[in-house]
Design a protein around this motif. Structure first.
Motif, PDB file in Angstrom:
ATOM      1  N   LEU A  11       0.837  -1.188   0.000  1.00  0.00           N
ATOM      2  CA  LEU A  11       0.000   0.000   0.000  1.00  0.00           C
ATOM      3  C   LEU A  11       0.876   1.242   0.000  1.00  0.00           C
ATOM      4  CD1 LEU A  11      -2.804  -1.034   2.532  1.00  0.00           C
ATOM      5  CD2 LEU A  11      -2.886  -1.105   0.034  1.00  0.00           C
ATOM      6  N   LYS A  12       0.289   2.377  -0.330  1.00  0.00           N
ATOM      7  CA  LYS A  12       1.022   3.631  -0.427  1.00  0.00           C
ATOM      8  C   LYS A  12       0.424   4.662   0.512  1.00  0.00           C
ATOM      9  CE  LYS A  12       3.541   1.989  -3.784  1.00  0.00           C
ATOM     10  NZ  LYS A  12       4.963   1.649  -3.570  1.00  0.00           N
ATOM     11  N   GLY A  13       1.304   5.551   1.017  1.00  0.00           N
ATOM     12  CA  GLY A  13       0.860   6.695   1.794  1.00  0.00           C
ATOM     13  C   GLY A  13       0.068   6.306   3.029  1.00  0.00           C
ATOM     14  N   LYS A  14      -1.076   7.024   3.241  1.00  0.00           N
ATOM     15  CA  LYS A  14      -1.908   6.793   4.425  1.00  0.00           C
ATOM     16  C   LYS A  14      -2.591   5.441   4.406  1.00  0.00           C
ATOM     17  CE  LYS A  14      -2.821  11.735   5.031  1.00  0.00           C
ATOM     18  NZ  LYS A  14      -3.876  12.780   5.085  1.00  0.00           N
ATOM     19  N   TRP A  15      -2.740   4.852   3.229  1.00  0.00           N
ATOM     20  CA  TRP A  15      -3.389   3.541   3.158  1.00  0.00           C
ATOM     21  C   TRP A  15      -2.551   2.467   3.858  1.00  0.00           C
ATOM     22  CZ3 TRP A  15      -8.267   3.403   2.136  1.00  0.00           C
ATOM     23  CH2 TRP A  15      -8.837   4.364   1.314  1.00  0.00           C
ATOM     24  N   ARG A  16      -1.280   2.706   3.981  1.00  0.00           N
ATOM     25  CA  ARG A  16      -0.457   1.771   4.746  1.00  0.00           C
ATOM     26  C   ARG A  16      -0.952   1.677   6.190  1.00  0.00           C
ATOM     27  NH1 ARG A  16       5.773   3.459   3.203  1.00  0.00           N
ATOM     28  NH2 ARG A  16       5.957   2.238   1.271  1.00  0.00           N
ATOM     29  N   PHE A  17      -1.164   2.843   6.793  1.00  0.00           N
ATOM     30  CA  PHE A  17      -1.610   2.863   8.189  1.00  0.00           C
ATOM     31  C   PHE A  17      -3.026   2.303   8.333  1.00  0.00           C
ATOM     32  CE2 PHE A  17       1.784   6.006   8.164  1.00  0.00           C
ATOM     33  CZ  PHE A  17       2.479   5.667   9.307  1.00  0.00           C
ATOM     34  N   ALA A  18      -3.833   2.441   7.267  1.00  0.00           N
ATOM     35  CA  ALA A  18      -5.176   1.864   7.320  1.00  0.00           C
ATOM     36  C   ALA A  18      -5.094   0.345   7.406  1.00  0.00           C
ATOM     37  CB  ALA A  18      -5.974   2.297   6.089  1.00  0.00           C
ATOM     38  N   GLY A  19      -4.233  -0.271   6.557  1.00  0.00           N
ATOM     39  CA  GLY A  19      -4.076  -1.721   6.602  1.00  0.00           C
ATOM     40  C   GLY A  19      -3.485  -2.184   7.913  1.00  0.00           C
ATOM     41  N   VAL A  20      -2.442  -1.473   8.406  1.00  0.00           N
ATOM     42  CA  VAL A  20      -1.822  -1.848   9.679  1.00  0.00           C
ATOM     43  C   VAL A  20      -2.816  -1.691  10.827  1.00  0.00           C
ATOM     44  CG1 VAL A  20      -0.021  -1.215  11.332  1.00  0.00           C
ATOM     45  CG2 VAL A  20       0.508  -1.308   8.886  1.00  0.00           C
ATOM     46  N   THR A  21      -3.629  -0.621  10.818  1.00  0.00           N
ATOM     47  CA  THR A  21      -4.607  -0.400  11.887  1.00  0.00           C
ATOM     48  C   THR A  21      -5.664  -1.492  11.902  1.00  0.00           C
ATOM     49  OG1 THR A  21      -4.252   1.991  11.740  1.00  0.00           O
ATOM     50  CG2 THR A  21      -6.275   1.247  12.824  1.00  0.00           C
ATOM     51  N   GLY A  22      -6.150  -1.885  10.716  1.00  0.00           N
ATOM     52  CA  GLY A  22      -7.147  -2.965  10.658  1.00  0.00           C
ATOM     53  C   GLY A  22      -6.603  -4.258  11.226  1.00  0.00           C
ATOM     54  N   THR A  23      -5.341  -4.591  10.842  1.00  0.00           N
ATOM     55  CA  THR A  23      -4.735  -5.816  11.370  1.00  0.00           C
ATOM     56  C   THR A  23      -4.518  -5.713  12.876  1.00  0.00           C
ATOM     57  OG1 THR A  23      -3.590  -6.092   9.244  1.00  0.00           O
ATOM     58  CG2 THR A  23      -2.801  -7.406  11.106  1.00  0.00           C
ATOM     59  N   ALA A  24      -4.075  -4.538  13.351  1.00  0.00           N
ATOM     60  CA  ALA A  24      -3.839  -4.355  14.782  1.00  0.00           C
ATOM     61  C   ALA A  24      -5.137  -4.448  15.573  1.00  0.00           C
ATOM     62  CB  ALA A  24      -3.168  -3.000  15.017  1.00  0.00           C
ATOM     63  N   ALA A  25      -6.224  -3.877  15.036  1.00  0.00           N
ATOM     64  CA  ALA A  25      -7.518  -3.947  15.735  1.00  0.00           C
ATOM     65  C   ALA A  25      -7.992  -5.391  15.851  1.00  0.00           C
ATOM     66  CB  ALA A  25      -8.542  -3.101  14.984  1.00  0.00           C
ATOM     67  N   ILE A  26      -7.827  -6.174  14.772  1.00  0.00           N
ATOM     68  CA  ILE A  26      -8.214  -7.589  14.804  1.00  0.00           C
ATOM     69  C   ILE A  26      -7.381  -8.341  15.840  1.00  0.00           C
ATOM     70  CG2 ILE A  26      -8.219  -9.716  13.461  1.00  0.00           C
ATOM     71  CD1 ILE A  26      -8.902  -7.990  11.007  1.00  0.00           C
ATOM     72  N   SER A  27      -6.060  -8.068  15.872  1.00  0.00           N
ATOM     73  CA  SER A  27      -5.178  -8.763  16.807  1.00  0.00           C
ATOM     74  C   SER A  27      -5.530  -8.390  18.252  1.00  0.00           C
ATOM     75  CB  SER A  27      -3.717  -8.412  16.512  1.00  0.00           C
ATOM     76  OG  SER A  27      -3.341  -8.839  15.218  1.00  0.00           O
ATOM     77  N   SER A  28      -5.790  -7.106  18.500  1.00  0.00           N
ATOM     78  CA  SER A  28      -6.141  -6.680  19.862  1.00  0.00           C
ATOM     79  C   SER A  28      -7.443  -7.331  20.325  1.00  0.00           C
ATOM     80  CB  SER A  28      -6.280  -5.155  19.911  1.00  0.00           C
ATOM     81  OG  SER A  28      -5.057  -4.526  19.627  1.00  0.00           O
ATOM     82  N   ALA A  29      -8.415  -7.408  19.411  1.00  0.00           N
ATOM     83  CA  ALA A  29      -9.685  -8.054  19.765  1.00  0.00           C
ATOM     84  C   ALA A  29      -9.471  -9.535  20.051  1.00  0.00           C
ATOM     85  CB  ALA A  29     -10.685  -7.856  18.632  1.00  0.00           C
ATOM     86  N   ALA A  30      -8.596 -10.179  19.270  1.00  0.00           N
ATOM     87  CA  ALA A  30      -8.332 -11.603  19.484  1.00  0.00           C
ATOM     88  C   ALA A  30      -7.648 -11.827  20.829  1.00  0.00           C
ATOM     89  CB  ALA A  30      -7.477 -12.143  18.353  1.00  0.00           C
ATOM     90  N   TYR A  31      -6.687 -10.965  21.176  1.00  0.00           N
ATOM     91  CA  TYR A  31      -6.013 -11.108  22.456  1.00  0.00           C
ATOM     92  C   TYR A  31      -6.977 -10.858  23.629  1.00  0.00           C
ATOM     93  CZ  TYR A  31      -1.582 -11.027  19.904  1.00  0.00           C
ATOM     94  OH  TYR A  31      -0.540 -11.320  19.058  1.00  0.00           O
TER      95      TYR A  31
END
Length: 382
Positions: free
Chosen positions: A95-115
């Motif tokens: 991904l490019k630019g701000k979309w990078r943080f969007a993908g990382v945030t989505g993955t982080a939110a899923i991981s936090s919910a799983a934990y």
């Protein structure tokens, strides 16, 4: 050293390409060993592997990957612990630019919910805790990814510099080879010019004198001319051998420059019968061999030209030793010529003088004779 780093980089690229499949396999095995739903877990894992293998890299690929990570995390927290890293890596990579943080945030939110065992409860503390861990994961992933990106850019820059350096070295090798060829050609040309000048100053002049003496002997039945011709032939042969071996004139080995010039003038007078005077001014001192040889050859060429073309009744040579210069003047009262002529003898004379940073001046006009002046730096012998 460069080759070893290149091998390491290629090995790292292969490992990064295989890492998502390895992490997926580890997560699936741990999930099945801890009592997950085997068929659903295996099906989702196969779907995720196919997605990794078949779908072109881009925004659609990352979005589907994050959804698959979320689906797998509903089966076990192991997918958040291992396979979830793939979402961070590929979100930042594809991904490019701000979309990078969007993908990382989505993955982080899923991981936090799983934990946490699921979505946070609707209380301020639970929501803030969820946001804190999600933000911490995003900040950490962003920091390390940014550092990795700088490292990769530095590596790419080094590769470009190495490529440019190799290209420059190839160009330098080509230029070096070209310069060697040019130097060889220049050396061959210089040697040809040297031999041509030496032949002109020795053999050609000697043969001309021999022919003149033999013609005089034939016309007057005077054997003295034959003796002179034989002597000229022997001297010319000796000079030819010295020229081939790049040795200086024999006259300068037997006597100093003034005496050698006096001998040349006397010999010329004996051969041609024209009165010739030689004068020395200044303090006589030994000069560099090339300076003396150039002055001797200039005198010989000038006298040959007088005998061939000037029809003079008198010739005078003056050798002048000054503080910074040594000068040879040759004057005759002959018919003169056009100084703009480019005969080989005059050209060779000019080149000899120019080679030693000297000057050659020629003054002549019809019926008023010719004056030649060669000035060279007074470089002392030794």
């Amino acid at each position: 050293m460069v080759g070893r780093l290149d091998r390491w980089e290629r090995l790292l690229e292969r490992q990064l390409a295989a890492a998502p499949y390895v992490l997926l396999a580890i997560s699936t095995i741990l999930c099945l060993l801890t009592g997950g739903r085997p068929w659903l877990t295996a099906g989702l894992a196969v779907l995720a592997a196919a997605w990794l293998w078949l779908v072109p890299r881009g925004a659609v690929y990352v979005a589907g990957l994050v959804v698959l990570i979320g689906a797998l995390c509903t089966q076990s927290v192991w997918f958040a612990s291992f396979f979830g890293f793939t979402g961070y890596l590929h979100s930042w990579q594809y991904l490019k630019g701000k979309w990078r943080f969007a993908g990382v945030t989505g993955t982080a939110a899923i991981s936090s919910a799983a934990y946490s065992g699921g979505l946070p409860e609707p209380t301020p503390f639970s929501i803030l805790t969820f946001l804190f861990f999600t933000g911490a994961i995003v900040a950490g992933v962003g920091l390390f990814s940014f550092v990795g990106e700088i490292t990769a850019e530095r590596s790419a820059e080094r590769k470009r510099m190495v490529t440019q350096l190799e290209q420059t070295m190839r160009e330098n090798a080509g230029l070096h080879a070209q310069l060697l060829v040019q130097a060889r050609e220049a050396g061959v040309l210089d040697e040809r010019q040297r031999m041509a000048a030496e032949i002109h100053d020795t053999l050609a002049q000697g043969l001309t004198g021999i022919i003149t003496q033999l013609q005089a002997a034939k016309q007057g039945q005077d054997w003295r001319h034959v003796d002179l011709a034989v002597r000229l032939a022997r001297e010319s042969l000796a000079e030819a051998r010295r020229s081939v071996n790049a040795v200086g004139p024999g006259q300068l080995e037997a006597a100093p420059l003034p005496e050698a010039l006096k001998e040349v003038v006397d010999r010329w007078h004996e051969l041609h019968g024209t009165p010739a005077e030689f004068t020395v001014t200044g303090t006589v001192r030994p000069m560099h061999p090339e300076v003396e040889e150039t002055l001797l050859r200039t005198a010989q060429e000038a006298l040959v030209n007088v005998a061939k073309h000037a029809n003079a009744s008198r010739v005078g040579l003056t050798l002048s030793y000054m503080e910074d210069l040594v000068t040879l003047d040759v004057r005759d009262d002959g018919i003169g010529f056009d100084p703009k002529l480019t005969a080989f003898g005059l050209t060779a004379m000019c080149k000899r003088v120019d080679r030693l940073a000297g000057t050659l001046e020629i003054e002549s006009e019809a019926g008023a004779g010719t004056a030649i002046s060669a000035s060279l730096p007074a470089v002392a012998r030794g």
